[in-house]
Scaffold this motif. Structure first.
Motif, mmCIF file in Angstrom:
data_model
loop_
_atom_site.group_PDB
_atom_site.id
_atom_site.type_symbol
_atom_site.label_atom_id
_atom_site.label_comp_id
_atom_site.label_asym_id
_atom_site.label_seq_id
_atom_site.Cartn_x
_atom_site.Cartn_y
_atom_site.Cartn_z
ATOM 1 N N LEU A 3 0.779 -1.239 0.054
ATOM 2 C CA LEU A 3 0.221 0.036 -0.061
ATOM 3 C C LEU A 3 0.767 1.184 0.145
ATOM 4 O O LEU A 3 0.470 2.297 -0.516
ATOM 5 C CB LEU A 3 -0.909 -0.165 1.346
ATOM 6 C CG LEU A 3 -1.922 1.312 1.653
ATOM 7 C CD1 LEU A 3 -3.044 1.047 0.439
ATOM 8 C CD2 LEU A 3 -2.380 1.098 2.961
ATOM 9 N N HIS A 73 -12.491 7.452 7.270
ATOM 10 C CA HIS A 73 -11.423 6.377 7.189
ATOM 11 C C HIS A 73 -10.055 7.260 7.217
ATOM 12 O O HIS A 73 -9.200 6.762 8.229
ATOM 13 C CB HIS A 73 -11.266 5.817 5.904
ATOM 14 C CG HIS A 73 -12.520 4.694 5.685
ATOM 15 N ND1 HIS A 73 -13.628 4.968 5.454
ATOM 16 C CD2 HIS A 73 -12.290 3.385 5.760
ATOM 17 C CE1 HIS A 73 -14.474 3.951 5.431
ATOM 18 N NE2 HIS A 73 -13.704 2.777 5.563
ATOM 19 N N ARG A 76 -9.477 8.640 11.124
ATOM 20 C CA ARG A 76 -9.388 7.656 11.911
ATOM 21 C C ARG A 76 -8.003 6.940 11.888
ATOM 22 O O ARG A 76 -7.275 6.756 12.679
ATOM 23 C CB ARG A 76 -10.415 6.527 11.940
ATOM 24 C CG ARG A 76 -11.873 7.121 12.633
ATOM 25 C CD ARG A 76 -13.175 6.466 12.394
ATOM 26 N NE ARG A 76 -13.060 5.157 12.796
ATOM 27 C CZ ARG A 76 -13.510 4.162 12.583
ATOM 28 N NH1 ARG A 76 -14.229 4.152 11.500
ATOM 29 N NH2 ARG A 76 -13.407 2.968 13.004
ATOM 30 N N SER A 77 -7.466 6.680 10.470
ATOM 31 C CA SER A 77 -6.224 6.074 10.285
ATOM 32 C C SER A 77 -5.316 6.991 11.116
ATOM 33 O O SER A 77 -4.199 6.474 11.627
ATOM 34 C CB SER A 77 -6.068 5.795 8.873
ATOM 35 O OG SER A 77 -4.881 5.354 8.700
ATOM 36 N N LEU A 78 -5.066 8.254 10.613
ATOM 37 C CA LEU A 78 -4.394 9.337 10.973
ATOM 38 C C LEU A 78 -4.361 9.322 12.454
ATOM 39 O O LEU A 78 -3.221 9.319 13.185
ATOM 40 C CB LEU A 78 -4.594 10.657 10.534
ATOM 41 C CG LEU A 78 -3.622 11.695 10.322
ATOM 42 C CD1 LEU A 78 -2.442 11.180 9.537
ATOM 43 C CD2 LEU A 78 -4.149 13.030 9.914
ATOM 44 N N LEU A 80 -5.404 7.337 14.785
ATOM 45 C CA LEU A 80 -4.850 6.064 15.416
ATOM 46 C C LEU A 80 -3.133 5.938 15.424
ATOM 47 O O LEU A 80 -2.595 5.844 16.525
ATOM 48 C CB LEU A 80 -5.338 4.591 14.851
ATOM 49 C CG LEU A 80 -6.684 4.264 15.226
ATOM 50 C CD1 LEU A 80 -7.237 3.304 14.148
ATOM 51 C CD2 LEU A 80 -6.450 3.584 16.727
ATOM 52 N N ALA A 81 -2.917 6.388 14.254
ATOM 53 C CA ALA A 81 -1.150 6.336 14.076
ATOM 54 C C ALA A 81 -0.766 7.416 14.936
ATOM 55 O O ALA A 81 0.446 7.187 15.679
ATOM 56 C CB ALA A 81 -0.783 6.808 12.765
ATOM 57 N N ARG B 76 -4.665 -1.159 13.008
ATOM 58 C CA ARG B 76 -6.057 -0.357 12.850
ATOM 59 C C ARG B 76 -5.782 0.545 12.014
ATOM 60 O O ARG B 76 -6.713 0.847 10.883
ATOM 61 C CB ARG B 76 -6.748 -0.136 13.945
ATOM 62 C CG ARG B 76 -7.287 -1.338 14.650
ATOM 63 C CD ARG B 76 -7.768 -1.279 16.111
ATOM 64 N NE ARG B 76 -9.058 -0.351 16.228
ATOM 65 C CZ ARG B 76 -8.801 0.636 17.383
ATOM 66 N NH1 ARG B 76 -8.150 0.548 18.413
ATOM 67 N NH2 ARG B 76 -9.731 1.263 17.359
ATOM 68 N N SER B 77 -4.832 1.413 12.189
ATOM 69 C CA SER B 77 -4.573 2.468 11.250
ATOM 70 C C SER B 77 -4.453 1.981 9.819
ATOM 71 O O SER B 77 -4.783 2.794 9.038
ATOM 72 C CB SER B 77 -3.202 3.271 11.696
ATOM 73 O OG SER B 77 -2.931 4.397 10.831
ATOM 74 N N LEU B 78 -3.604 1.089 9.667
ATOM 75 C CA LEU B 78 -3.316 0.756 8.445
ATOM 76 C C LEU B 78 -4.508 0.081 7.522
ATOM 77 O O LEU B 78 -4.466 0.362 6.649
ATOM 78 C CB LEU B 78 -2.125 -0.475 8.413
ATOM 79 C CG LEU B 78 -1.372 -0.909 7.417
ATOM 80 C CD1 LEU B 78 -0.560 0.087 6.610
ATOM 81 C CD2 LEU B 78 -0.296 -2.051 7.489
ATOM 82 N N LEU B 80 -7.643 0.811 8.060
ATOM 83 C CA LEU B 80 -8.527 1.990 7.638
ATOM 84 C C LEU B 80 -8.060 2.665 6.623
ATOM 85 O O LEU B 80 -8.757 2.981 5.610
ATOM 86 C CB LEU B 80 -8.636 3.036 9.041
ATOM 87 C CG LEU B 80 -9.495 2.533 9.966
ATOM 88 C CD1 LEU B 80 -9.287 3.368 11.144
ATOM 89 C CD2 LEU B 80 -10.842 2.925 9.770
#
Lengths: 304, 304
Positions: A3, A73, A76-78, A80-81, B76-78, B80
């Motif tokens: 990815l 998406h 939330r991804s950002l 979480l990171a 989870r970040s990945l 998402l």
DNA sequence: TATTTTCATACCGGATATGATATGCGTTTA
DNA sequence: TAAACGCATATCATATCCGGTATGAAAATA
């Protein structure tokens, strides 16, 4: 195919800021970039996802329908990171994640200490916190997210809204007295036993209270009229030992004292009070890894 | 300070794969990279978070306690980010996210169609799917994640485990007949009305069935002995119009036919059946943006 | 003890990222 | 109508990024 060959975190960061500001120029300022750099990054991201994420709107821009869809998406991804990095950056060297455990009295002196001892022996860095209280309070704290798990007897269904139950073992209620109590080892209980001595019973509102009342009625005994109500194991034990009381409580609370013959079991048939003890967790909520390890340790102990 | 100045998506991707494989060499192969490149990327990430994420273990490696902590966030970040891209890449140009709605009969012909009509008029690209069925089935599907929301009357508390309820309005049950029925407009109901004609009642197990039975008893009426049980609005309407039946059902189901005077209201006091109609959603579960818009539209319609 | 396996570090080179600048286009405002 | 504003594209320069190769260290195995 990786990815990260196409998508970069900087794409997400730029997009989320543009979505928030609804302005390329303001997003550039917020991010410390130039306006053309922000626009180019957005266009790159649109190349990756294959859909327009923003559209011109007067002099400015707004999110397209696709942008609206992607925003959640990406955001939330950002987040979480960022949170993951901040979490680790914020830790002292000796620190681990916090695990908050609600323990009803029946397990506070038995399997919960054993489980924590085992985890610590295995080198767990988690910070455990064990909270006691009555079941409604603990379940409420569980729902609010202040506890990770509550260990104890299965509550009534109407108290289980939003929660799941994972059974560990079954236990009964027992009636005990001090070793030197007149009723200890004296053969069948006289009918007036519960009138002649103080009786400690689980509090109104506790899970096992209705079971205890039903047990009395099933055996043609009179429910004690003026019981002392408590769920405090410390108080109950002290009072029983010192004041010739009869204590009616879950077996787990007094198991150790029975094994050491400090307390004695009365010959009362409590078969109907047998019921499941286990873990209450929030439905649709993933336990942290540390809390999951605690639960696994409990299961191991209860199976062994 | 931009997060993406330090953290890259490739850091997360490499870390998550190493965590999964518990081997740098195998992760490198899975990612199409060389082993030293994977190691270096891991070390870079450890520099960002300031903690060791893996540790040597014999010839190989294992996650450190910090790595265990970080794995969930990173994973989870990945996921998402990947899902967000895949979602957009997978869409046809005209497509939007799917919203699955369970609609009990009382709203199937009233507010739910109005809400969908409004959303479509506003240009929503979501794909709506409306499922009917009895309340237990719909709530079960909701819990399993096959539905986003169920609209209907508030179910009994023991059916609400794992669910929340958001009230929209209140409604009653009514008794209706065809316009040309002998009881239509004929003054007070005779006591034997419900014996003289077929009666349609909500099915056993429906939410309003107990309310209907109680209503009969409260007014000294005999509960019909051989009712036809149904929740099918189509069948109920047809049968009522064609077979001189009395249909006892939620007002919403027959509101349109009452307004058009196709059906007529019988003078039965159903005040005690008044109760809330609203949205059932899963506790601790964030609705998709599209499903949230549907709920907002419903709320708007019910307030206007 | 020698070999194998796995991970770690150093170095190199091509590719990428990004800011700066210039300029153009479309919309809004005066 | 002219000017201002906001976004878009193109080009250039430079620093940084990132993967491969070579090689070393530590642990396990034969």
């Amino acid at each position: 195919m990786r990815l990260s060959a196409q998508l970069k975190l900087r794409h997400l960061e730029v997009f989320v800021e543009v979505a928030r500001q609804e302005s390329v120029t303001q997003a550039a300022e917020a991010l410390g970039m130039t306006q053309p750099a922000v626009t180019r990054t957005l266009r790159e991201l649109e190349g990756v996802v294959g859909k327009p994420l923003v559209e011109r709107h007067g002099r400015g821009i707004r999110l397209s329908a696709y942008g609206e869809m992607f925003r959640d998406h990406a955001g939330r991804s950002l987040a979480l990171a960022r949170d993951g990095v901040a979490m680790l950056q914020g830790l002292d060297a000796a620190e681990g994640p916090r695990v908050a455990i609600g323990a009803l009295p029946t397990v506070s002196a038995t399997v919960v200490p054993d489980a924590l001892a085992q985890l610590r022996a295995e080198g767990s860095h988690s910070r455990f916190s064990v909270v006691s209280g009555d079941n409604r309070y603990l379940l409420d704290q569980l729902r609010r997210g202040n506890l990770d798990v509550v260990v104890g007897r299965l509550p009534a269904p109407d108290h289980m809204v939003g929660l799941d139950f994972d059974p560990l073992f079954r236990e009964r209620v027992v009636a005990v007295v001090a070793r030197d109590h007149p009723l200890a080892g004296a053969g069948p209980l006289p009918a007036e036993a519960f009138d002649s001595y103080p009786v400690l019973m689980p509090s109104e509102g506790s899970i096992i209270r209705p079971l205890v009342e039903r047990m009395f009625l099933e055996q043609g005994l009179t429910v004690p009229r003026f019981p002392i109500e408590t769920v405090s194991a410390t108080f109950g034990r002290r009072f029983t030992l010192c004041h010739q009381a009869i204590w009616i409580i879950s077996h787990g609370v007094v198991r150790a004292d029975l094994e050491e013959e400090v307390l004695a079991l009365l010959p009362l048939n409590t078969d109907s009070t047998l019921g499941p003890v286990g873990l209450c967790i929030r439905s649709e909520h993933q336990l942290s890894a540390a809390a999951a390890r605690f639960c696994s340790a409990l299961r191991g102990i209860c199976e062994g």
